[in-house]
Write a protein that holds these residues in place. Structure first.
Motif, PDB file in Angstrom:
ATOM      1  N   LEU A  18       0.836  -1.205   0.000  1.00 25.25           N
ATOM      2  CA  LEU A  18       0.000   0.000   0.000  1.00 25.25           C
ATOM      3  C   LEU A  18       0.869   1.253   0.000  1.00 25.25           C
ATOM      4  O   LEU A  18       0.599   2.224  -0.716  1.00 25.25           O
ATOM      5  CB  LEU A  18      -0.931  -0.006   1.217  1.00 25.25           C
ATOM      6  N   ARG A  26       0.452   9.093  -5.724  1.00 26.09           N
ATOM      7  CA  ARG A  26       0.112  10.417  -5.238  1.00 26.09           C
ATOM      8  C   ARG A  26       1.036  11.481  -5.806  1.00 26.09           C
ATOM      9  O   ARG A  26       2.211  11.231  -6.069  1.00 26.09           O
ATOM     10  CB  ARG A  26       0.165  10.454  -3.710  1.00 26.09           C
ATOM     11  N   ASN A  28       1.135  14.744  -4.334  1.00 30.20           N
ATOM     12  CA  ASN A  28       1.572  15.623  -3.252  1.00 30.20           C
ATOM     13  C   ASN A  28       2.820  15.048  -2.595  1.00 30.20           C
ATOM     14  O   ASN A  28       2.830  13.930  -2.087  1.00 30.20           O
ATOM     15  CB  ASN A  28       0.454  15.725  -2.211  1.00 30.20           C
ATOM     16  N   ILE A  30       4.235  15.557   0.129  1.00 29.90           N
ATOM     17  CA  ILE A  30       4.126  15.210   1.545  1.00 29.90           C
ATOM     18  C   ILE A  30       3.444  13.854   1.696  1.00 29.90           C
ATOM     19  O   ILE A  30       3.858  13.021   2.505  1.00 29.90           O
ATOM     20  CB  ILE A  30       3.365  16.317   2.288  1.00 29.90           C
ATOM     21  N   ILE A  31       2.424  13.615   0.881  1.00 25.84           N
ATOM     22  CA  ILE A  31       1.737  12.323   0.948  1.00 25.84           C
ATOM     23  C   ILE A  31       2.697  11.203   0.535  1.00 25.84           C
ATOM     24  O   ILE A  31       2.749  10.140   1.152  1.00 25.84           O
ATOM     25  CB  ILE A  31       0.499  12.316   0.016  1.00 25.84           C
ATOM     26  N   MET A  34       4.802  10.465   3.352  1.00 27.10           N
ATOM     27  CA  MET A  34       4.103   9.701   4.390  1.00 27.10           C
ATOM     28  C   MET A  34       4.004   8.243   3.983  1.00 27.10           C
ATOM     29  O   MET A  34       4.139   7.336   4.802  1.00 27.10           O
ATOM     30  CB  MET A  34       2.735  10.303   4.631  1.00 27.10           C
ATOM     31  N   MET A  38       5.206   4.797   5.847  1.00 23.11           N
ATOM     32  CA  MET A  38       4.389   3.606   6.061  1.00 23.11           C
ATOM     33  C   MET A  38       5.129   2.351   5.622  1.00 23.11           C
ATOM     34  O   MET A  38       5.085   1.307   6.264  1.00 23.11           O
ATOM     35  CB  MET A  38       3.073   3.711   5.312  1.00 23.11           C
ATOM     36  N   VAL A  74      13.071  12.301   7.923  1.00 16.77           N
ATOM     37  CA  VAL A  74      11.898  13.159   7.859  1.00 16.77           C
ATOM     38  C   VAL A  74      12.295  14.619   7.995  1.00 16.77           C
ATOM     39  O   VAL A  74      11.837  15.485   7.241  1.00 16.77           O
ATOM     40  CB  VAL A  74      10.889  12.761   8.958  1.00 16.77           C
ATOM     41  N   LEU A  78      11.564  16.949   4.915  1.00 14.09           N
ATOM     42  CA  LEU A  78      10.596  18.049   5.029  1.00 14.09           C
ATOM     43  C   LEU A  78      11.281  19.388   4.765  1.00 14.09           C
ATOM     44  O   LEU A  78      10.702  20.272   4.135  1.00 14.09           O
ATOM     45  CB  LEU A  78       9.934  18.033   6.398  1.00 14.09           C
TER      46      LEU A  78
ATOM     47  N   ALA B  21      -4.385   2.677   6.062  1.00 15.59           N
ATOM     48  CA  ALA B  21      -3.441   2.913   4.966  1.00 15.59           C
ATOM     49  C   ALA B  21      -4.196   3.247   3.688  1.00 15.59           C
ATOM     50  O   ALA B  21      -3.851   4.204   2.972  1.00 15.59           O
ATOM     51  CB  ALA B  21      -2.583   1.657   4.755  1.00 15.59           C
ATOM     52  N   MET B  24      -5.574   6.650   3.918  1.00 18.69           N
ATOM     53  CA  MET B  24      -4.511   7.668   3.735  1.00 18.69           C
ATOM     54  C   MET B  24      -4.257   7.920   2.251  1.00 18.69           C
ATOM     55  O   MET B  24      -4.092   9.048   1.817  1.00 18.69           O
ATOM     56  CB  MET B  24      -3.227   7.198   4.427  1.00 18.69           C
ATOM     57  N   LEU B  25      -4.238   6.844   1.527  1.00 26.25           N
ATOM     58  CA  LEU B  25      -3.978   6.993   0.096  1.00 26.25           C
ATOM     59  C   LEU B  25      -5.124   7.707  -0.601  1.00 26.25           C
ATOM     60  O   LEU B  25      -4.903   8.446  -1.557  1.00 26.25           O
ATOM     61  CB  LEU B  25      -3.796   5.618  -0.547  1.00 26.25           C
ATOM     62  N   SER B  27      -7.366   9.912   0.718  1.00 23.59           N
ATOM     63  CA  SER B  27      -7.773  11.243   1.179  1.00 23.59           C
ATOM     64  C   SER B  27      -7.319  12.327   0.226  1.00 23.59           C
ATOM     65  O   SER B  27      -6.198  12.300  -0.286  1.00 23.59           O
ATOM     66  CB  SER B  27      -7.168  11.510   2.564  1.00 23.59           C
ATOM     67  N   ALA B  30      -4.513  16.568   2.746  1.00 24.67           N
ATOM     68  CA  ALA B  30      -3.243  16.054   3.283  1.00 24.67           C
ATOM     69  C   ALA B  30      -3.312  15.912   4.787  1.00 24.67           C
ATOM     70  O   ALA B  30      -2.746  14.979   5.360  1.00 24.67           O
ATOM     71  CB  ALA B  30      -2.104  16.991   2.891  1.00 24.67           C
ATOM     72  N   SER B  33      -4.883  12.695   5.498  1.00 22.86           N
ATOM     73  CA  SER B  33      -3.933  11.620   5.235  1.00 22.86           C
ATOM     74  C   SER B  33      -3.019  11.412   6.426  1.00 22.86           C
ATOM     75  O   SER B  33      -2.772  10.279   6.855  1.00 22.86           O
ATOM     76  CB  SER B  33      -3.085  11.962   4.011  1.00 22.86           C
ATOM     77  N   ALA B  34      -2.532  12.500   6.958  1.00 26.37           N
ATOM     78  CA  ALA B  34      -1.617  12.414   8.096  1.00 26.37           C
ATOM     79  C   ALA B  34      -2.319  11.757   9.270  1.00 26.37           C
ATOM     80  O   ALA B  34      -1.753  10.881   9.938  1.00 26.37           O
ATOM     81  CB  ALA B  34      -1.121  13.801   8.460  1.00 26.37           C
ATOM     82  N   LEU B  37      -2.600   8.124   8.855  1.00 27.91           N
ATOM     83  CA  LEU B  37      -1.294   7.490   9.077  1.00 27.91           C
ATOM     84  C   LEU B  37      -1.051   7.312  10.569  1.00 27.91           C
ATOM     85  O   LEU B  37      -0.520   6.280  11.008  1.00 27.91           O
ATOM     86  CB  LEU B  37      -0.177   8.335   8.448  1.00 27.91           C
ATOM     87  N   ASN B  40      -2.825   4.300  11.570  1.00 25.59           N
ATOM     88  CA  ASN B  40      -2.052   3.144  11.095  1.00 25.59           C
ATOM     89  C   ASN B  40      -0.910   2.832  12.056  1.00 25.59           C
ATOM     90  O   ASN B  40      -0.722   1.701  12.489  1.00 25.59           O
ATOM     91  CB  ASN B  40      -1.542   3.472   9.693  1.00 25.59           C
ATOM     92  N   ILE B  68       7.074  12.697  14.775  1.00 25.30           N
ATOM     93  CA  ILE B  68       7.260  12.783  13.326  1.00 25.30           C
ATOM     94  C   ILE B  68       5.983  13.261  12.647  1.00 25.30           C
ATOM     95  O   ILE B  68       6.003  14.139  11.771  1.00 25.30           O
ATOM     96  CB  ILE B  68       7.706  11.416  12.768  1.00 25.30           C
ATOM     97  N   LEU B  71       5.370  16.834  13.035  1.00 24.56           N
ATOM     98  CA  LEU B  71       6.229  17.571  12.102  1.00 24.56           C
ATOM     99  C   LEU B  71       5.577  17.636  10.726  1.00 24.56           C
ATOM    100  O   LEU B  71       5.533  18.691  10.079  1.00 24.56           O
ATOM    101  CB  LEU B  71       7.592  16.870  12.020  1.00 24.56           C
ATOM    102  N   PHE B  72       5.027  16.466  10.301  1.00 28.26           N
ATOM    103  CA  PHE B  72       4.343  16.443   9.002  1.00 28.26           C
ATOM    104  C   PHE B  72       3.192  17.448   8.969  1.00 28.26           C
ATOM    105  O   PHE B  72       3.079  18.272   8.061  1.00 28.26           O
ATOM    106  CB  PHE B  72       3.785  15.031   8.740  1.00 28.26           C
ATOM    107  N   ILE B  76       2.697  20.657   6.590  1.00 24.05           N
ATOM    108  CA  ILE B  76       1.528  20.778   5.703  1.00 24.05           C
ATOM    109  C   ILE B  76       0.820  22.104   5.943  1.00 24.05           C
ATOM    110  O   ILE B  76       0.508  22.857   5.004  1.00 24.05           O
ATOM    111  CB  ILE B  76       0.557  19.606   5.948  1.00 24.05           C
ATOM    112  N   GLU B  82      -2.782  21.581   2.047  1.00 21.14           N
ATOM    113  CA  GLU B  82      -3.816  20.567   2.257  1.00 21.14           C
ATOM    114  C   GLU B  82      -4.467  20.134   0.952  1.00 21.14           C
ATOM    115  O   GLU B  82      -4.692  18.963   0.702  1.00 21.14           O
ATOM    116  CB  GLU B  82      -4.931  21.121   3.188  1.00 21.14           C
TER     117      GLU B  82
END
Lengths: 101, 173, 741
Positions: A18, A26, A28, A30-31, A34, A38, A74, A78, B21, B24-25, B27, B30, B33-34, B37, B40, B68, B71-72, B76, B82
């Motif tokens: 996944l 994706r 984006n 940032i996605i 992420m 994962m 990260v 970032l 998961a 997240m994919l 959404s 953003a 999504s976070a 996660l 998850n 972490i 931070l994400f 964002i 977003e």
């Protein structure tokens, strides 16, 4: 039904796939990032499962290191995204092709 | 904790993590999504406890799901990113997402509950070893002290690198 | 080793003097004229005296060492294949003799120069050069090989150039820089001899595979005794022939340095330098290095004499050529000296003449006699030059005194012109006394130094058989007559009669700093004969040789035989060295003495008896053939004949041969064009089309191939991620293949 290591590995594989899917689909940044996290988590899960399976603590130690490195990654990643956003006003990775040969 | 309940917990957590998961994919937002996660990660933390890795579970919650991911979210929101996304091909709706989230969090709570109220570990084919934070700490500082120090340097390098990257040039400032 | 370990100091002391005066001496003088001059001058003199002390130490060291030659190796100089030259000092009786003369007379002249150069703006530069000269002169006489000798040879030539041109900025009334011209003339004339020296050294090394004195002489004697031929690659020559060439080239070198016909022309002009320089370099030491060279190479000259090889064309052997050259120079320069009015020019021609005596002596094989005359001549000629310097100084003083009273802008007073002098014996009594001694010694009056040494040469020439010796004897006798005559003329013009110029009336005696060295030299000029005092009869000599006790007689001969007689070791009497009589030859002595006295008296009381009342009077000889003969010096011949010829030859060689043929044709057409053609071929065909094509082709190929590959580099992160995934899947498939199937 007996809960063997196979189940954990299976779950790990699904999560990893996944994550990979996310990286590939994706736009984006940032996605995408992420999703990579994962995938790392999926690998961590496999490590811990193997540690349990083999009765060896080293797997857990490795996970510890992975988390540490992930934290550093990260932070840098970032920061890169922020810098790119500043200059290009976008974090759409389809618009970023500085590495084009 | 019996092997039956462990199996149930595994199934629950597997469901939660896989679903989170997928969500997240899917959404569009953003931030969402976070948050998926985070869900998850938490589910996997539960599995760590089941797998006789309490310290790693704690680290997973605090460092991953906590630091972490914060931070994400921070980045964002800082960038206002977003809505910058859109999935190549796949589209979903907000309501559907919300329902899924609700169900998954519920399942997570159930899983946690089972683990907590039935004690630590179970399942697996081999003998359970001492995997307490003390044992892990001793292993880390005896056999792996050099890699540990190297990771410290790596973090330092990351800090400096980030500082250099994000520093605005004086002209711009 | 012992005392000979001090030998390097001989070179070190003058070098320290050079460094001191060259680097800081000027500061001293500029800081305070009075004390600065004292420091600069006395430091230089002290270094010369120290070197003299070392030379004396060497002298006693040799005595304690039974006169065996000692070699002090300082370091290896050149060591390439067979070519080995050490930087080594040869301490033997001959070199120590030269060292003593050079440093002894040199020290006195250094001290004298402190007084003479007083007030010169370049005081310390003068002493720098003087010390540098000593340094090179000592290298010349102390080296144990021809190459070191040549280093000294060139070094003293350089110092001579620097010192002749010391007042290089002085111009005469025509605006010509006469001093600088004279320096250049000396330098160029010496180059001719130096070229001969280089050729001689090359030939020596080619023949004997060494440049060190002793190995060269040893192998020469060995080759002579075994009668081997000398091989030069494809062709061969007899030893006598090769040595004839070498010795003839040595003669050419010596003619340059020791001012012999035809290269003597530079020495009279060299009088442009300060008088101490004339005394030290152009009378006492440097000009004798040609004699030293021949004496040092006596073995080679004697082998030539013994092998009876003659120079083709003139049919005389090279030692005889040396003797004749010397004798001719002695007569010729003696005659020219008649016609000179410049006090220093007279002495200059006299020096040329006396050098001719020495060259004639060594050419006849009278090496000891030559060296003897070299030493005594160093004493009395240095004395005469310094005395003339004192006279010039006195005249300048008188002139200075005059010009205080009334300023004469157009005064062309020449303080060196003897016609303006006269009557100086009352004004400068000390100078007169020592000058008188020097003149009589030079004229060969018993019992002064010059008599003994000159007589030994004459006796050698007079007693040996052969027409060469006879001719040389008569030529030298005439030269001796001339010597006495022009010295009488000079004495008369300078010191006797009445002052002919106001400057002479006001002349004053020089300072003690100048006269005291003169007194020392005068004492040496009187006593120098004792150095090699002959026996008075054959029976006295025989008795002494049987008793092996020679007393004070023949001291120099017995001292030098350790360096010179080495060749007589050869057996079977094949060598017939001319023999110098060891007891006085009364016939020769009486003839020469009578001639000298007659010449002196004739000059003073006959020819110039009533002359020189006024400064513009004509010389009574001016209307006689002697004058014409002497007034037509080689100099004129050079200017009118040889130089235009030489210029034309040089033009031809330079423009036609070198430029047109060698440069334009051989270099440009043949060598350069061929080379350019080849280079063009290499650059166009080989390089541009061949190598460049290959390299560029490789580049094109790479670019073409990479053009395809770079299509895969989209720059999109997703592409890379996908390829990683593909790899992962492939690996997974590879691992799982056996499991699944």
């Amino acid at each position: 039904m007996e809960l063997t290591i196979d189940w954990y590995i299976g779950l790990s594989a699904i999560l990893f796939s996944l994550g990979a899917l996310g990286v590939l689909t994706r736009r984006n940044a940032i996605i995408v990032f992420m999703s990579i996290e994962m995938m790392l988590n999926a690998a961590n899960l496999a490590f811990v499962a193997f540690a349990r399976h083999l009765g060896d603590l080293d797997g857990q130690v490795l996970v510890f290191f992975v988390i540490t490195v992930a934290a550093a990654e990260v932070a840098v990643g970032l920061a890169l995204i922020v810098t790119i956003f500043r200059s290009k006003k976008s974090i759409n990775i389809d618009e970023i092709n500085l590495m084009k040969g | 904790m019996g092997s039956g309940s462990v199996f149930i917990v595994f199934i629950l957590m597997a469901l939660v993590s896989v679903s989170a998961a997928v969500m997240m994919l899917l959404s569009k937002n953003a931030v969402h999504s976070a948050l998926w996660l985070v869900l998850n990660f938490t589910a996997i933390a539960v599995l760590y406890v089941v797998l006789n890795a309490p310290f790693i579970a704690m680290v997973q919650i605090t460092v991953y799901a906590g630091a972490i991911m914060v931070l994400f979210l921070f980045v964002i929101m800082l960038l206002g990113a977003e809505q910058l996304q859109g999935i190549s091909g796949v589209h979903g709706t907000e309501r559907y997402h919300r329902a899924v989230a609700f169900v998954l969090v519920a399942l997570l709570v159930v899983g946690f509950g089972v683990v907590i109220f039935n004690g630590g570990t179970g399942g697996g084919e081999t003998a359970v070893i001492d995997a307490s934070p003390v044992a892990l700490g001793l292993r880390l500082f005896e056999a792996y002290v050099l890699p540990f120090e190297v990771t410290g340097i790596l973090l330092l390098a990351a800090i400096i690198g980030v500082a250099v990257f994000t520093r605005r040039k004086k002209k711009e400032a | 080793m012992g005392i000979f370990g001090l030998a390097p100091l001989l070179l070190v002391f003058p070098l320290i003097g050079v460094l001191f005066n060259g680097l800081v001496g000027r500061r001293f003088v500029e800081y305070n004229r009075q004390t600065g001059e004292k420091w600069s001058g006395w430091f230089g003199s002290l270094m010369a005296l120290s070197a003299f002390a070392i030379a004396v130490a060497m002298f006693f060291g040799l005595g304690a060492h039974e006169f065996h030659a000692e070699t002090v190796v300082l370091f290896d100089w050149i060591h390439v294949g067979d070519f080995y030259v050490p930087w080594a000092m040869q301490i033997d009786t001959l070199s120590v003799t030269m060292m003593l003369v050079v440093t002894g007379v040199g020290s006195l002249i250094h001290i004298y120069a402190i007084g003479y150069m007083h007030g010169d703006p370049n005081f310390s530069r003068f002493f720098t050069y003087l010390n540098l000269f000593l340094f090179f002169m000592l290298i010349l006489v102390s080296g144990n090989n021809y190459l070191m000798l040549f280093v000294g040879w060139e070094g003293v030539g350089l110092c001579s150039f620097l010192l002749i041109g010391f007042w290089f900025d002085r111009v005469n009334e025509k605006g010509e820089t006469m001093n600088a011209n004279a320096a250049r003339k000396a330098f160029v004339a010496n180059r001719v001899g130096d070229l001969a020296m280089i050729l001689a050294m090359t030939l020596t090394f080619w023949t004997f595979k060494s440049l060190e004195f002793q190995p060269v002489f040893d192998s020469a004697v060995e080759m002579f005794e075994s009668g081997h031929m000398v091989h030069f690659g494809a062709f061969e020559a007899t030893l006598g022939g090769v040595l004839t060439a070498i010795t003839a080239l040595f003669l050419a070198g010596a003619a340059g340095k020791s001012a012999q016909i035809p290269l003597y022309v530079w020495l009279p002009d060299a009088m442009a330098g300060p008088t101490p320089v004339s005394a030290l370099i152009h009378a006492a030491t440097m000009v004798t290095s040609g004699i030293y060279l021949i004496v040092r190479s006596n073995v080679l000259f004697e082998i030539v004499r013994a092998s009876e090889v003659v120079i083709p064309g003139i049919n005389i052997s090279s030692p005889d050529l040396v003797a004749l050259t010397g004798a001719a120079t002695a007569v010729f320069a003696g005659l020219i000296a008649f016609t000179q009015f410049d006090i220093k020019k007279v002495l200059a021609y006299s020096t040329v003449s006396q050098l001719g005596f020495m060259i004639a002596a060594v050419g006849m094989g009278a090496y000891v006699a030559g060296m003897f005359h070299l030493i005594t001549h160093a004493f009395f000629k240095a004395l005469l030059f310094l005395g003339s310097g004192s006279v010039i100084h006195g005249m300048e003083h008188g002139h200075h005194h005059l010009s205080h009273g009334h300023h004469d802008e157009h005064d062309t007073f020449d303080p060196q012109d003897m016609r303006t002098m006269g009557g100086l014996r009352h004004k400068m009594p000390t100078t007169f006394a020592v000058y008188m001694i020097g003149s009589l010694a030079l004229a060969g009056i018993v019992p002064l130094a010059g008599f003994w040494s000159k007589d030994e040469i004459l006796a050698h020439a007079g007693t040996n058989p052969g027409w060469i010796f006879t001719v040389v004897y008569w030529m030298l006798t005439v030269a001796a007559f001339c010597t006495a005559f022009y010295m009488g003329r000079q004495l008369k013009m300078t010191f006797f009669g009445k002052p002919r110029h106001a400057a002479a009336e006001h002349a004053e005696e020089s300072s003690p700093l100048m006269t005291r060295p003169l007194m020392v030299l005068a004492a040496l000029a009187v006593l120098g004969g004792l150095l090699n005092f002959p026996f008075f009869s054959e029976s006295a000599y025989k008795a002494a040789s049987e008793a092996h006790d020679y007393g004070i007689n023949l001291a120099l001969e017995h001292w030098l035989e350790h360096s010179i007689a080495s060749f007589e070791l050869s057996e079977e009497g094949i060598v017939h060295m001319p023999h110098t009589p060891t007891w006085i030859q009364f016939d020769v002595a009486i003839i020469s003495t009578i001639l000298a006295v007659v010449a002196l008296l004739a000059a003073v009381f006959l020819v110039y008896r009533n002359r020189w009342q006024t400064a513009d009077e004509r010389d009574p000889l001016q209307s006689t053939p002697i004058w014409w003969m002497a007034v037509l010096p080689f100099d004129t011949l050079y200017m009118k004949g040889i130089i235009p010829l030489f210029n034309r030859l040089a033009d031809f060689l330079g423009y036609k041969i070198d430029w047109d043929l060698w440069h334009n044709f051989v270099h440009e057409r043949i060598i350069r064009d061929t080379f350019v053609g080849f280079a063009n071929f290499a650059s166009d065909v080989l390089d541009r089309q061949g190598v460049d094509g290959l390299v560029n082709g490789a580049g094109q190929l790479t670019r073409w191939l990479s053009g395809g590959l770079r299509m895969s580099q989209t720059g999109y992160a997703r592409t890379y991620a996908l390829s990683i995934l593909l790899g992962t899947v492939a690996l997974l498939a590879y691992f799982l293949w056996p499991v699944i199937f």
